[in-house]
Scaffold this motif. Sequence first.
Motif, PDB file in Angstrom:
ATOM      1  N   ASP A 190     -10.908   7.300 -16.118  1.00 46.17           N
ATOM      2  CA  ASP A 190     -11.306   7.746 -14.776  1.00 46.17           C
ATOM      3  C   ASP A 190     -10.405   7.142 -13.710  1.00 46.17           C
ATOM      4  O   ASP A 190      -9.979   7.830 -12.783  1.00 46.17           O
ATOM      5  CB  ASP A 190     -12.765   7.396 -14.501  1.00 46.17           C
ATOM      6  N   ARG A 191     -10.099   5.861 -13.833  1.00 44.94           N
ATOM      7  CA  ARG A 191      -9.212   5.209 -12.859  1.00 44.94           C
ATOM      8  C   ARG A 191      -7.811   5.816 -12.935  1.00 44.94           C
ATOM      9  O   ARG A 191      -7.181   6.079 -11.922  1.00 44.94           O
ATOM     10  CB  ARG A 191      -9.141   3.709 -13.107  1.00 44.94           C
ATOM     11  N   ALA A 192      -7.339   6.052 -14.145  1.00 45.33           N
ATOM     12  CA  ALA A 192      -6.013   6.638 -14.321  1.00 45.33           C
ATOM     13  C   ALA A 192      -5.957   8.024 -13.682  1.00 45.33           C
ATOM     14  O   ALA A 192      -5.019   8.336 -12.937  1.00 45.33           O
ATOM     15  CB  ALA A 192      -5.669   6.726 -15.805  1.00 45.33           C
ATOM     16  N   LYS A 193      -6.955   8.851 -13.939  1.00 48.19           N
ATOM     17  CA  LYS A 193      -6.988  10.211 -13.376  1.00 48.19           C
ATOM     18  C   LYS A 193      -7.012  10.173 -11.852  1.00 48.19           C
ATOM     19  O   LYS A 193      -6.314  10.952 -11.199  1.00 48.19           O
ATOM     20  CB  LYS A 193      -8.197  10.977 -13.899  1.00 48.19           C
ATOM     21  N   THR A 194      -7.813   9.276 -11.286  1.00 47.73           N
ATOM     22  CA  THR A 194      -7.911   9.167  -9.828  1.00 47.73           C
ATOM     23  C   THR A 194      -6.574   8.779  -9.225  1.00 47.73           C
ATOM     24  O   THR A 194      -6.118   9.382  -8.254  1.00 47.73           O
ATOM     25  CB  THR A 194      -8.987   8.131  -9.428  1.00 47.73           C
ATOM     26  N   ARG A 195      -5.941   7.774  -9.789  1.00 53.09           N
ATOM     27  CA  ARG A 195      -4.647   7.326  -9.256  1.00 53.09           C
ATOM     28  C   ARG A 195      -3.586   8.425  -9.379  1.00 53.09           C
ATOM     29  O   ARG A 195      -2.831   8.668  -8.448  1.00 53.09           O
ATOM     30  CB  ARG A 195      -4.199   6.044  -9.938  1.00 53.09           C
ATOM     31  N   LEU A 196      -3.533   9.062 -10.521  1.00 50.03           N
ATOM     32  CA  LEU A 196      -2.529  10.101 -10.724  1.00 50.03           C
ATOM     33  C   LEU A 196      -2.782  11.302  -9.827  1.00 50.03           C
ATOM     34  O   LEU A 196      -1.843  11.900  -9.300  1.00 50.03           O
ATOM     35  CB  LEU A 196      -2.489  10.511 -12.198  1.00 50.03           C
ATOM     36  N   LYS A 197      -4.058  11.657  -9.637  1.00 47.22           N
ATOM     37  CA  LYS A 197      -4.408  12.776  -8.751  1.00 47.22           C
ATOM     38  C   LYS A 197      -3.956  12.495  -7.319  1.00 47.22           C
ATOM     39  O   LYS A 197      -3.528  13.395  -6.597  1.00 47.22           O
ATOM     40  CB  LYS A 197      -5.919  13.011  -8.783  1.00 47.22           C
ATOM     41  N   ASP A 198      -4.047  11.227  -6.916  1.00 49.81           N
ATOM     42  CA  ASP A 198      -3.627  10.826  -5.574  1.00 49.81           C
ATOM     43  C   ASP A 198      -2.120  10.609  -5.455  1.00 49.81           C
ATOM     44  O   ASP A 198      -1.636  10.182  -4.416  1.00 49.81           O
ATOM     45  CB  ASP A 198      -4.351   9.539  -5.161  1.00 49.81           C
ATOM     46  N   GLY A 199      -1.385  10.882  -6.549  1.00 47.40           N
ATOM     47  CA  GLY A 199       0.061  10.711  -6.521  1.00 47.40           C
ATOM     48  C   GLY A 199       0.489   9.260  -6.636  1.00 47.40           C
ATOM     49  O   GLY A 199       1.624   8.919  -6.311  1.00 47.40           O
ATOM     50  N   ARG A 200      -0.405   8.417  -7.106  1.00 47.82           N
ATOM     51  CA  ARG A 200      -0.105   7.000  -7.244  1.00 47.82           C
ATOM     52  C   ARG A 200       0.195   6.681  -8.705  1.00 47.82           C
ATOM     53  O   ARG A 200      -0.347   7.322  -9.608  1.00 47.82           O
ATOM     54  CB  ARG A 200      -1.295   6.177  -6.747  1.00 47.82           C
TER      55      ARG A 200
END
Length: 89
Positions: free
Chosen positions: A68-78
């Motif tokens: 979940d943390r990985a998906k959130t960061r990647l979705k935000d371009g981070r």
Amino acid sequence: MPDTEKLPIVADEETLRRIAQTLSIGVAIVNPDTWEIIFENACFFNWFAPAEDADAPLTKRMPGLNIDRAKTRLKDGRPFSCETETEFG
């Protein structure tokens, strides 16, 4: 003499693969949509070897990974990186 700090670093894919294989840390490059491992160096393979399926996605090879943390960061371009410990041998 040119300012080398401003020169871009350019390398072909095979050179990058060879460099990654010499590292003493595990490195994996993963498709963020499927979690399929696109590239892994020898250290990563040894530390997180597939139990059965050689093509198992990262989510099966690293069960403690916070997806979940990985998906959130990647979705935000981070960028997302993960450090963990494992026993080898």
